[in-house]
Structure formats: structure tokens, C-alpha cells
Design a protein around this motif. Structure first.
Motif, PDB file in Angstrom:
ATOM      1  N   GLY A 161       7.394   7.861   6.432  1.00 50.06           N
ATOM      2  CA  GLY A 161       6.270   7.237   7.139  1.00 50.06           C
ATOM      3  C   GLY A 161       5.107   8.197   7.320  1.00 50.06           C
ATOM      4  N   SER A 162       5.421   9.447   7.617  1.00 50.06           N
ATOM      5  CA  SER A 162       4.360  10.450   7.762  1.00 50.06           C
ATOM      6  C   SER A 162       3.667  10.706   6.433  1.00 50.06           C
ATOM      7  CB  SER A 162       4.938  11.758   8.297  1.00 50.06           C
ATOM      8  OG  SER A 162       5.507  11.551   9.566  1.00 50.06           O
ATOM      9  N   LEU A 163       4.432  10.655   5.362  1.00 50.71           N
ATOM     10  CA  LEU A 163       3.859  10.838   4.034  1.00 50.71           C
ATOM     11  C   LEU A 163       2.901   9.683   3.713  1.00 50.71           C
ATOM     12  CD1 LEU A 163       3.898  12.786   1.684  1.00 50.71           C
ATOM     13  CD2 LEU A 163       5.913  11.647   0.815  1.00 50.71           C
ATOM     14  N   TYR A 164       3.290   8.455   4.057  1.00 48.14           N
ATOM     15  CA  TYR A 164       2.399   7.311   3.878  1.00 48.14           C
ATOM     16  C   TYR A 164       1.118   7.492   4.705  1.00 48.14           C
ATOM     17  CZ  TYR A 164       5.579   4.273   1.231  1.00 48.14           C
ATOM     18  OH  TYR A 164       6.368   3.723   0.255  1.00 48.14           O
ATOM     19  N   ASN A 165       1.248   8.017   5.934  1.00 50.59           N
ATOM     20  CA  ASN A 165       0.072   8.251   6.773  1.00 50.59           C
ATOM     21  C   ASN A 165      -0.868   9.265   6.142  1.00 50.59           C
ATOM     22  OD1 ASN A 165       0.995   6.439   8.688  1.00 50.59           O
ATOM     23  ND2 ASN A 165       1.928   8.015   9.976  1.00 50.59           N
ATOM     24  N   LEU A 166      -0.313  10.328   5.557  1.00 53.33           N
ATOM     25  CA  LEU A 166      -1.143  11.329   4.881  1.00 53.33           C
ATOM     26  C   LEU A 166      -1.851  10.727   3.669  1.00 53.33           C
ATOM     27  CD1 LEU A 166       1.209  14.456   5.007  1.00 53.33           C
ATOM     28  CD2 LEU A 166      -0.967  14.165   6.210  1.00 53.33           C
ATOM     29  N   VAL A 167      -1.172   9.831   2.962  1.00 52.08           N
ATOM     30  CA  VAL A 167      -1.775   9.149   1.816  1.00 52.08           C
ATOM     31  C   VAL A 167      -2.925   8.267   2.294  1.00 52.08           C
ATOM     32  CG1 VAL A 167      -1.392   7.353   0.074  1.00 52.08           C
ATOM     33  CG2 VAL A 167       0.244   9.226   0.323  1.00 52.08           C
ATOM     34  N   ALA A 168      -2.705   7.499   3.358  1.00 48.45           N
ATOM     35  CA  ALA A 168      -3.738   6.607   3.886  1.00 48.45           C
ATOM     36  C   ALA A 168      -4.966   7.394   4.341  1.00 48.45           C
ATOM     37  CB  ALA A 168      -3.176   5.779   5.040  1.00 48.45           C
ATOM     38  N   ALA A 169      -4.739   8.567   4.904  1.00 46.10           N
ATOM     39  CA  ALA A 169      -5.841   9.415   5.364  1.00 46.10           C
ATOM     40  C   ALA A 169      -6.435  10.241   4.234  1.00 46.10           C
ATOM     41  CB  ALA A 169      -5.344  10.332   6.474  1.00 46.10           C
ATOM     42  N   LYS A 170      -5.897  10.087   3.036  1.00 41.77           N
ATOM     43  CA  LYS A 170      -6.322  10.872   1.861  1.00 41.77           C
ATOM     44  C   LYS A 170      -6.250  12.369   2.146  1.00 41.77           C
ATOM     45  CE  LYS A 170      -8.928   7.182  -0.008  1.00 41.77           C
ATOM     46  NZ  LYS A 170      -9.992   6.421  -0.252  1.00 41.77           N
ATOM     47  N   ALA A 171      -5.198  12.754   2.880  1.00 40.97           N
ATOM     48  CA  ALA A 171      -5.012  14.152   3.259  1.00 40.97           C
ATOM     49  C   ALA A 171      -4.049  14.876   2.330  1.00 40.97           C
ATOM     50  CB  ALA A 171      -4.501  14.225   4.695  1.00 40.97           C
ATOM     51  N   ILE A 172      -3.442  14.147   1.402  1.00 39.08           N
ATOM     52  CA  ILE A 172      -2.493  14.744   0.474  1.00 39.08           C
ATOM     53  C   ILE A 172      -2.819  14.247  -0.932  1.00 39.08           C
ATOM     54  CG2 ILE A 172      -0.759  12.906   0.768  1.00 39.08           C
ATOM     55  CD1 ILE A 172       1.377  15.138   0.637  1.00 39.08           C
ATOM     56  N   PRO A 173      -2.741  15.113  -1.930  1.00 39.35           N
ATOM     57  CA  PRO A 173      -3.065  14.660  -3.292  1.00 39.35           C
ATOM     58  C   PRO A 173      -2.048  13.637  -3.794  1.00 39.35           C
ATOM     59  CG  PRO A 173      -2.275  16.945  -3.315  1.00 39.35           C
ATOM     60  CD  PRO A 173      -2.388  16.536  -1.886  1.00 39.35           C
ATOM     61  N   HIS A 174      -2.556  12.554  -4.334  1.00 37.27           N
ATOM     62  CA  HIS A 174      -1.693  11.483  -4.833  1.00 37.27           C
ATOM     63  C   HIS A 174      -2.482  10.635  -5.824  1.00 37.27           C
ATOM     64  CE1 HIS A 174      -4.009   9.482  -1.708  1.00 37.27           C
ATOM     65  NE2 HIS A 174      -3.742   8.343  -2.334  1.00 37.27           N
ATOM     66  N   GLY A 175      -1.798   9.717  -6.456  1.00 33.70           N
ATOM     67  CA  GLY A 175      -2.421   8.761  -7.354  1.00 33.70           C
ATOM     68  C   GLY A 175      -1.651   7.453  -7.270  1.00 33.70           C
ATOM     69  N   LYS A 176      -2.093   6.483  -8.017  1.00 32.32           N
ATOM     70  CA  LYS A 176      -1.405   5.190  -8.027  1.00 32.32           C
ATOM     71  C   LYS A 176      -1.277   4.700  -9.459  1.00 32.32           C
ATOM     72  CE  LYS A 176      -2.210   3.024  -3.605  1.00 32.32           C
ATOM     73  NZ  LYS A 176      -2.687   1.812  -2.946  1.00 32.32           N
ATOM     74  N   ILE A 177      -0.139   4.082  -9.716  1.00 32.68           N
ATOM     75  CA  ILE A 177       0.069   3.327 -10.944  1.00 32.68           C
ATOM     76  C   ILE A 177       0.399   1.925 -10.469  1.00 32.68           C
ATOM     77  CG2 ILE A 177       1.507   2.996 -12.978  1.00 32.68           C
ATOM     78  CD1 ILE A 177       1.948   5.983 -13.082  1.00 32.68           C
ATOM     79  N   GLY A 178      -0.568   1.044 -10.623  1.00 37.00           N
ATOM     80  CA  GLY A 178      -0.416  -0.286 -10.027  1.00 37.00           C
ATOM     81  C   GLY A 178      -0.399  -0.139  -8.521  1.00 37.00           C
ATOM     82  N   LYS A 179       0.662  -0.603  -7.895  1.00 35.37           N
ATOM     83  CA  LYS A 179       0.799  -0.461  -6.445  1.00 35.37           C
ATOM     84  C   LYS A 179       1.650   0.734  -6.048  1.00 35.37           C
ATOM     85  CE  LYS A 179       0.317  -5.352  -5.355  1.00 35.37           C
ATOM     86  NZ  LYS A 179       0.910  -6.496  -4.661  1.00 35.37           N
ATOM     87  N   ARG A 180       2.198   1.418  -7.034  1.00 36.90           N
ATOM     88  CA  ARG A 180       3.110   2.528  -6.755  1.00 36.90           C
ATOM     89  C   ARG A 180       2.371   3.843  -6.586  1.00 36.90           C
ATOM     90  NH1 ARG A 180       8.739   1.574  -9.524  1.00 36.90           N
ATOM     91  NH2 ARG A 180       8.755  -0.681  -9.448  1.00 36.90           N
ATOM     92  N   LEU A 181       2.770   4.577  -5.566  1.00 34.87           N
ATOM     93  CA  LEU A 181       2.207   5.899  -5.327  1.00 34.87           C
ATOM     94  C   LEU A 181       2.899   6.911  -6.223  1.00 34.87           C
ATOM     95  CD1 LEU A 181       2.048   5.962  -1.440  1.00 34.87           C
ATOM     96  CD2 LEU A 181       0.118   5.925  -3.009  1.00 34.87           C
ATOM     97  N   ILE A 182       2.117   7.836  -6.759  1.00 36.25           N
ATOM     98  CA  ILE A 182       2.688   8.925  -7.537  1.00 36.25           C
ATOM     99  C   ILE A 182       2.133  10.253  -7.020  1.00 36.25           C
ATOM    100  CG2 ILE A 182       3.111   7.578  -9.629  1.00 36.25           C
ATOM    101  CD1 ILE A 182       0.555   8.970 -10.790  1.00 36.25           C
ATOM    102  N   PHE A 183       2.913  11.296  -7.194  1.00 38.06           N
ATOM    103  CA  PHE A 183       2.528  12.633  -6.763  1.00 38.06           C
ATOM    104  C   PHE A 183       2.850  13.594  -7.889  1.00 38.06           C
ATOM    105  CE2 PHE A 183       3.711  10.115  -3.141  1.00 38.06           C
ATOM    106  CZ  PHE A 183       2.757  10.408  -2.188  1.00 38.06           C
TER     107      PHE A 183
END
Length: 132
Positions: free
Chosen positions: A70-92
Motif C-alpha cells: 500500500g505504501s508503494l502504491y502511495n509513492l507511485v500515486a505521488a510520483k515519488a518513486i520511479p515507475h512505468g505502466k504497461i496498460g494498467k500494470r505498474l512496472i519498476f
């Protein structure tokens, strides 16, 4: 099938069913050992550069940065952690997460921080191509 078992020769003409359990076991062991020595060594599976959210959480835990999903999702929502998306899936990406952890970690002046050393090592190996 001429072989030595406890210093007893097994003639080629002797059917396998006529062997004692000990002779058969020894013969099978020799055959398996011979065949396994012919095979190339098994390579460990490569570590993926791209990870899903569960693998990213586990990787961050290995780097000393324990985090709940859940905290990881929060960091993604805040754009505080590098990530990407393939469709609806988060990738790191492993290399980006390693850099992110290293940038957020400050060394203790009195003792070395194992997480920083680990992440720097992983980053160095990733750059050299030793880790995938």
C-alpha cells in the motif's frame, strides 16, 4: 556392460535382471554420473530488470528499504518513486529502484550502512552487466 562392482566383473552377456540389487544400483549410479558429467552446467535464472509491484516490494526489502504494498502504491500515486505502466500494470526497473534507494539513504557517520553498501554494489553490478 563390462564393469567393476566390489571387484567383481559383470559380464556383458549377463541380463540386467540377473544383477544383484547392489550391482544394479552401482551400475545405474555410474551411468547417471557419466551422463550428468556430459551436460553443461545449469545457469541460474537471470534476474529481471523489469519487475511488477510485488517483486519491486521484495527487491526494496532486500535493499534494506522495507515497504508495504500500500505504501508503494502511495509513492507511485505521488510520483515519488520511479515507475512505468504497461496498460494498467505498474512496472519498476531494478536499476532505477537501486538509484532511488541510494538517493534516499544517508550514511551514518559512526558506522557503515549495510543497505547503502548493498544498493551501491547492486547498482555497480547492474551497470557492468553482471545483474540483469
Amino acid at each position: 556392460m563390462q564393469t567393476m562392482t566390489n571387484e567383481t566383473k559383470i559380464p556383458d552377456s549377463l541380463p540386467f535382471a540377473a544383477l544383484t540389487v547392489e550391482q544394479a544400483s552401482h551400475l545405474i549410479g555410474e551411468i547417471i554420473t557419466k551422463e550428468l558429467s556430459r551436460r553443461p552446467p545449469v545457469e541460474p535464472p537471470p534476474r529481471n530488470e523489469v519487475m511488477n509491484i510485488a517483486a519491486a516490494g521484495a527487491f526494496l526489502g532486500e535493499c534494506g528499504y522495507s515497504i508495504r504494498k500500500g505504501s508503494l502504491y502511495n509513492l507511485v500515486a505521488a510520483k515519488a518513486i520511479p515507475h512505468g505502466k504497461i496498460g494498467k500494470r505498474l512496472i519498476f526497473r531494478r536499476s532505477e529502484l537501486t538509484e532511488w534507494v541510494a538517493s534516499r539513504t544517508r550514511p551514518d557517520k559512526n558506522k557503515s550502512d549495510a543497505a547503502v553498501l548493498l544498493c551501491k554494489t547492486v547498482l555497480r553490478q547492474t551497470r557492468k552487466g553482471l545483474l540483469r
